[in-house]
Design a protein around this motif. Structure first.
Motif, PDB file in Angstrom:
ATOM      1  N   ILE A  94       0.738  -1.458  -0.044  1.00 31.34           N
ATOM      2  CA  ILE A  94       0.085  -0.018  -0.034  1.00 31.34           C
ATOM      3  C   ILE A  94       0.848   1.205   0.045  1.00 31.34           C
ATOM      4  N   PHE A  95       0.836   2.109  -0.676  1.00 33.59           N
ATOM      5  CA  PHE A  95       1.401   3.682  -0.942  1.00 33.59           C
ATOM      6  C   PHE A  95       0.544   4.660  -0.722  1.00 33.59           C
ATOM      7  N   LEU A  96       0.558   5.481   0.223  1.00 36.24           N
ATOM      8  CA  LEU A  96       0.016   6.824   0.366  1.00 36.24           C
ATOM      9  C   LEU A  96       1.041   7.782   0.180  1.00 36.24           C
ATOM     10  N   ASP A  97       0.755   8.597  -0.606  1.00 40.69           N
ATOM     11  CA  ASP A  97       1.404   9.909  -1.105  1.00 40.69           C
ATOM     12  C   ASP A  97       0.522  11.078  -1.069  1.00 40.69           C
ATOM     13  N   SER A  98      -0.635  10.937  -0.583  1.00 40.76           N
ATOM     14  CA  SER A  98      -1.504  12.113  -0.364  1.00 40.76           C
ATOM     15  C   SER A  98      -2.299  12.432   0.729  1.00 40.76           C
ATOM     16  N   GLY A  99      -2.512  13.257   1.480  1.00 41.07           N
ATOM     17  CA  GLY A  99      -3.127  13.785   2.683  1.00 41.07           C
ATOM     18  C   GLY A  99      -2.593  12.857   3.704  1.00 41.07           C
ATOM     19  N   VAL A 100      -1.316  12.819   3.949  1.00 41.42           N
ATOM     20  CA  VAL A 100      -0.593  11.922   5.064  1.00 41.42           C
ATOM     21  C   VAL A 100      -0.045  12.934   5.984  1.00 41.42           C
ATOM     22  N   SER A 101       0.141  14.324   5.778  1.00 40.57           N
ATOM     23  CA  SER A 101       0.816  14.988   6.681  1.00 40.57           C
ATOM     24  C   SER A 101      -0.252  15.377   7.933  1.00 40.57           C
ATOM     25  N   PHE A 102      -0.004  15.542   8.858  1.00 43.28           N
ATOM     26  CA  PHE A 102      -0.799  15.868  10.345  1.00 43.28           C
ATOM     27  C   PHE A 102      -0.115  16.737  11.253  1.00 43.28           C
ATOM     28  N   ASN A 103      -0.777  17.043  12.288  1.00 44.45           N
ATOM     29  CA  ASN A 103      -0.221  17.957  13.349  1.00 44.45           C
ATOM     30  C   ASN A 103       0.394  16.945  14.258  1.00 44.45           C
ATOM     31  N   ASN A 104       1.541  16.971  14.385  1.00 40.85           N
ATOM     32  CA  ASN A 104       2.598  15.953  15.159  1.00 40.85           C
ATOM     33  C   ASN A 104       2.538  16.537  16.539  1.00 40.85           C
ATOM     34  N   ALA A 105       2.406  17.521  17.045  1.00 43.57           N
ATOM     35  CA  ALA A 105       2.638  18.031  18.119  1.00 43.57           C
ATOM     36  C   ALA A 105       1.227  17.264  19.132  1.00 43.57           C
ATOM     37  N   ALA A 106       0.278  17.037  18.301  1.00 44.24           N
ATOM     38  CA  ALA A 106      -0.919  16.413  18.894  1.00 44.24           C
ATOM     39  C   ALA A 106      -1.438  15.028  18.771  1.00 44.24           C
ATOM     40  N   LEU A 107      -0.843  14.623  17.552  1.00 42.63           N
ATOM     41  CA  LEU A 107      -1.107  13.081  17.295  1.00 42.63           C
ATOM     42  C   LEU A 107       0.137  12.479  16.913  1.00 42.63           C
ATOM     43  N   GLY A 108       0.229  10.897  16.911  1.00 39.80           N
ATOM     44  CA  GLY A 108       1.130  10.097  16.553  1.00 39.80           C
ATOM     45  C   GLY A 108       0.509   9.384  15.372  1.00 39.80           C
ATOM     46  N   LEU A 109       1.506   8.768  14.702  1.00 37.52           N
ATOM     47  CA  LEU A 109       1.052   7.892  13.602  1.00 37.52           C
ATOM     48  C   LEU A 109       1.417   6.380  13.917  1.00 37.52           C
ATOM     49  N   LYS A 110       0.350   5.570  13.886  1.00 35.71           N
ATOM     50  CA  LYS A 110       0.684   4.085  14.481  1.00 35.71           C
ATOM     51  C   LYS A 110       0.267   3.279  13.300  1.00 35.71           C
ATOM     52  N   LEU A 111       0.652   2.009  13.461  1.00 35.58           N
ATOM     53  CA  LEU A 111       0.377   0.922  12.328  1.00 35.58           C
ATOM     54  C   LEU A 111       0.284  -0.426  13.011  1.00 35.58           C
ATOM     55  N   THR A 112      -1.007  -1.203  12.903  1.00 34.40           N
ATOM     56  CA  THR A 112      -1.555  -2.210  13.524  1.00 34.40           C
ATOM     57  C   THR A 112      -1.296  -3.177  12.556  1.00 34.40           C
ATOM     58  N   THR A 113      -0.543  -4.301  12.859  1.00 32.17           N
ATOM     59  CA  THR A 113      -0.537  -5.754  11.969  1.00 32.17           C
ATOM     60  C   THR A 113      -1.191  -6.689  12.664  1.00 32.17           C
ATOM     61  N   GLU A 114      -1.955  -7.540  11.848  1.00 36.44           N
ATOM     62  CA  GLU A 114      -2.640  -8.770  12.599  1.00 36.44           C
ATOM     63  C   GLU A 114      -2.481  -9.857  11.311  1.00 36.44           C
ATOM     64  N   VAL A 115      -2.422 -11.083  11.966  1.00 37.50           N
ATOM     65  CA  VAL A 115      -2.340 -12.010  10.855  1.00 37.50           C
ATOM     66  C   VAL A 115      -3.992 -12.703  10.613  1.00 37.50           C
ATOM     67  N   VAL A 116      -4.244 -13.080   9.383  1.00 36.73           N
ATOM     68  CA  VAL A 116      -5.496 -13.575   8.957  1.00 36.73           C
ATOM     69  C   VAL A 116      -5.926 -14.734   9.551  1.00 36.73           C
ATOM     70  N   SER A 117      -4.898 -15.839   9.548  1.00 38.50           N
ATOM     71  CA  SER A 117      -5.429 -17.041  10.109  1.00 38.50           C
ATOM     72  C   SER A 117      -4.254 -17.578  11.163  1.00 38.50           C
ATOM     73  N   THR A 118      -4.688 -18.128  12.213  1.00 43.76           N
ATOM     74  CA  THR A 118      -3.729 -18.720  13.204  1.00 43.76           C
ATOM     75  C   THR A 118      -2.482 -19.481  12.428  1.00 43.76           C
ATOM     76  N   GLY A 119      -1.189 -19.255  13.140  1.00 45.98           N
ATOM     77  CA  GLY A 119      -0.284 -20.069  12.532  1.00 45.98           C
ATOM     78  C   GLY A 119       0.483 -19.219  11.296  1.00 45.98           C
ATOM     79  N   ASP A 120      -0.070 -17.991  10.917  1.00 47.31           N
ATOM     80  CA  ASP A 120       0.415 -17.143   9.955  1.00 47.31           C
ATOM     81  C   ASP A 120       1.632 -16.403  10.681  1.00 47.31           C
ATOM     82  N   ALA A 121       2.529 -15.904  10.075  1.00 45.81           N
ATOM     83  CA  ALA A 121       3.475 -15.137  10.645  1.00 45.81           C
ATOM     84  C   ALA A 121       3.521 -13.708   9.936  1.00 45.81           C
ATOM     85  N   VAL A 122       3.915 -12.464  10.555  1.00 46.75           N
ATOM     86  CA  VAL A 122       4.010 -11.089  10.105  1.00 46.75           C
ATOM     87  C   VAL A 122       5.510 -10.862   9.572  1.00 46.75           C
ATOM     88  N   ASN A 123       5.524 -10.319   8.466  1.00 45.01           N
ATOM     89  CA  ASN A 123       6.937  -9.872   7.904  1.00 45.01           C
ATOM     90  C   ASN A 123       6.514  -8.615   7.085  1.00 45.01           C
TER      91      ASN A 123
END
Length: 102
Positions: free
Chosen positions: A67-96
């Motif tokens: 996924i590539f986002l290159d528009s509308g991703v700026s934000f007020n960093n004094a008030a907000l943090g940028l976070k990413l959640t990763t989850e596996v779709v099925s048990t036993g899968d790995a994240v990379n």
């Protein structure tokens, strides 16, 4: 790793830019599922420690897909943090997952 480069190998929430961290303007974010076989969910959001505002939530990434986002991703960093959640779709899968924040 360089600032703005992340290699995520567990299903977790990762702070990409902490609230108040002097990071400059965000120009783009690229998230890649670098695993050969696992399908993952990814969620990218802004967090003020109380509320979350999502760019997208539980978006499916197949192996090798990005996924590539290159528009509308700026934000007020004094008030907000940028976070990413990763989850596996099925048990036993790995994240990379590779993330580049510019």
């Amino acid at each position: 790793m360089e600032f703005g480069l992340f290699k995520i190998t567990t299903a977790t929430t990762t702070t990409l830019i902490a609230k108040g961290q002097k990071a400059g303007n965000v120009k783009s974010v690229r998230i890649t599922n670098a695993h050969d076989t696992s399908i993952i969910f990814v969620s990218l959001f802004l967090d003020d420690d109380t509320n979350q505002t999502y760019f997208f939530k539980k978006n499916i990434l197949y192996p090798g897909q990005s996924i590539f986002l290159d528009s509308g991703v700026s934000f007020n960093n004094a008030a907000l943090g940028l976070k990413l959640t990763t989850e596996v779709v099925s048990t036993g899968d790995a994240v990379n997952t590779n993330v580049i924040v510019k």
